[in-house]
Design a protein around this motif. Structure first.
Motif, PDB file in Angstrom:
ATOM      1  N   SER A 139      31.883  -3.122  -4.967  1.00 47.68           N
ATOM      2  CA  SER A 139      31.986  -1.686  -5.605  1.00 47.68           C
ATOM      3  C   SER A 139      32.262  -2.227  -7.101  1.00 47.68           C
ATOM      4  N   CYS A 140      31.478  -1.630  -7.924  1.00 51.27           N
ATOM      5  CA  CYS A 140      31.377  -1.741  -9.354  1.00 51.27           C
ATOM      6  C   CYS A 140      31.748  -0.785 -10.358  1.00 51.27           C
ATOM      7  N   GLU A 152      29.073  -4.851 -14.421  1.00 50.52           N
ATOM      8  CA  GLU A 152      29.549  -5.406 -13.440  1.00 50.52           C
ATOM      9  C   GLU A 152      28.377  -5.472 -12.538  1.00 50.52           C
ATOM     10  N   ILE A 153      27.649  -4.410 -12.552  1.00 49.26           N
ATOM     11  CA  ILE A 153      26.308  -4.205 -11.494  1.00 49.26           C
ATOM     12  C   ILE A 153      25.389  -5.242 -11.761  1.00 49.26           C
ATOM     13  N   ASP A 154      25.155  -5.416 -13.171  1.00 48.41           N
ATOM     14  CA  ASP A 154      23.891  -6.288 -13.762  1.00 48.41           C
ATOM     15  C   ASP A 154      24.543  -7.664 -13.299  1.00 48.41           C
ATOM     16  N   TYR A 155      25.822  -8.204 -13.421  1.00 53.04           N
ATOM     17  CA  TYR A 155      26.234  -9.449 -13.503  1.00 53.04           C
ATOM     18  C   TYR A 155      26.215  -9.827 -11.784  1.00 53.04           C
ATOM     19  N   TYR A 156      26.588  -9.049 -10.879  1.00 58.28           N
ATOM     20  CA  TYR A 156      26.601  -9.289  -9.645  1.00 58.28           C
ATOM     21  C   TYR A 156      25.060  -9.387  -8.917  1.00 58.28           C
ATOM     22  N   TRP A 157      24.207  -8.528  -9.507  1.00 62.10           N
ATOM     23  CA  TRP A 157      22.971  -8.530  -9.296  1.00 62.10           C
ATOM     24  C   TRP A 157      22.056  -9.658  -9.442  1.00 62.10           C
ATOM     25  N   ALA A 158      22.358  -9.982 -10.994  1.00 56.41           N
ATOM     26  CA  ALA A 158      21.630 -11.338 -11.252  1.00 56.41           C
ATOM     27  C   ALA A 158      21.918 -12.579 -10.555  1.00 56.41           C
ATOM     28  N   LYS A 159      23.214 -12.452 -10.237  1.00 56.18           N
ATOM     29  CA  LYS A 159      23.843 -13.825  -9.419  1.00 56.18           C
ATOM     30  C   LYS A 159      23.409 -13.731  -8.153  1.00 56.18           C
ATOM     31  N   ILE A 198      25.347  -3.671  -3.869  1.00 55.46           N
ATOM     32  CA  ILE A 198      25.970  -3.719  -5.242  1.00 55.46           C
ATOM     33  C   ILE A 198      25.931  -2.029  -5.611  1.00 55.46           C
ATOM     34  N   VAL A 199      27.022  -1.682  -5.552  1.00 52.69           N
ATOM     35  CA  VAL A 199      27.337  -0.144  -5.514  1.00 52.69           C
ATOM     36  C   VAL A 199      28.183   0.462  -6.673  1.00 52.69           C
ATOM     37  N   PRO A 200      27.940   1.295  -7.581  1.00 52.82           N
ATOM     38  CA  PRO A 200      28.673   1.970  -8.631  1.00 52.82           C
ATOM     39  C   PRO A 200      29.814   2.605  -7.651  1.00 52.82           C
ATOM     40  N   PHE A 204      21.296  -0.301  -9.111  1.00 50.23           N
ATOM     41  CA  PHE A 204      21.625   1.055  -9.453  1.00 50.23           C
ATOM     42  C   PHE A 204      21.839   0.718 -11.096  1.00 50.23           C
ATOM     43  N   ASN A 205      21.539   2.163 -11.552  1.00 47.68           N
ATOM     44  CA  ASN A 205      21.678   2.277 -13.108  1.00 47.68           C
ATOM     45  C   ASN A 205      22.781   3.554 -12.950  1.00 47.68           C
ATOM     46  N   ILE A 206      23.929   3.287 -13.368  1.00 43.92           N
ATOM     47  CA  ILE A 206      25.002   4.381 -13.656  1.00 43.92           C
ATOM     48  C   ILE A 206      24.764   5.454 -14.335  1.00 43.92           C
ATOM     49  N   GLN A 207      24.038   5.405 -15.525  1.00 43.09           N
ATOM     50  CA  GLN A 207      23.672   6.392 -16.461  1.00 43.09           C
ATOM     51  C   GLN A 207      22.398   7.188 -15.871  1.00 43.09           C
TER      52      GLN A 207
END
Length: 140
Positions: free
Chosen positions: A68-69, A74-81, A104-106, A132-135
């Motif tokens: 949960s991000c 945070e989403i970008d970080y965990y997704w990339a890693k 990886i969920v907002p 996911f893109n929060i905006q």
């Protein structure tokens, strides 16, 4: 809790490599013990076990861990890693290089989905996404 719960992940000889990989991504994480068959580790305070059980069983999407991000960063970080050496899927799902599934969920998704007027548009928006893109979800 009287009966402690520990997640056990079955690997084909890669339990230590997986534990090291996961511990490098999540804060407050470490390997707590290891032997040739079992590696125990904590991810952000959650007890985990990696079992070198052999090639008999493979991971599938029926089991995943949810991260949960709060922010897009945070989403970008965990997704990339977690996709490094792995593969992207749809709607915030991915498989890491060991074949284990993550979501990886907002954190805002639950409140957006609870708005009955907005929920269909949010679902339409995220069904088109891999990461996911929060905006975009907020703007839906």
């Amino acid at each position: 809790m009287k009966n402690e719960l520990t997640f056990c992940l079955w690997f084909d000889g890669q339990a230590k490599a997986a534990a090291e990989f996961y511990c490098s991504i999540f804060e407050n994480s470490s390997i707590t013990s290891e032997n040739p068959f079992v590696v125990t580790f904590e991810l952000n305070g959650r007890k985990m076990m990696g079992l070198n059980g052999g090639p008999h069983f493979k991971f599938n999407e029926s089991v995943s861990l949810v991260v949960s991000c709060e922010t897009q960063e945070e989403i970008d970080y965990y997704w990339a890693k977690l996709t490094d050496g792995g593969e992207e899927s749809m709607c915030g799902w991915l498989k890491d290089k060991f074949g284990f599934s993550w979501q990886i969920v907002p954190t805002i998704l639950a409140s957006l989905m609870s708005d009955t007027d907005k929920a269909p548009r949010v679902m339409q928006a995220f069904s088109q996404m891999k990461k996911f893109n929060i905006q975009t979800l907020i703007n839906a």
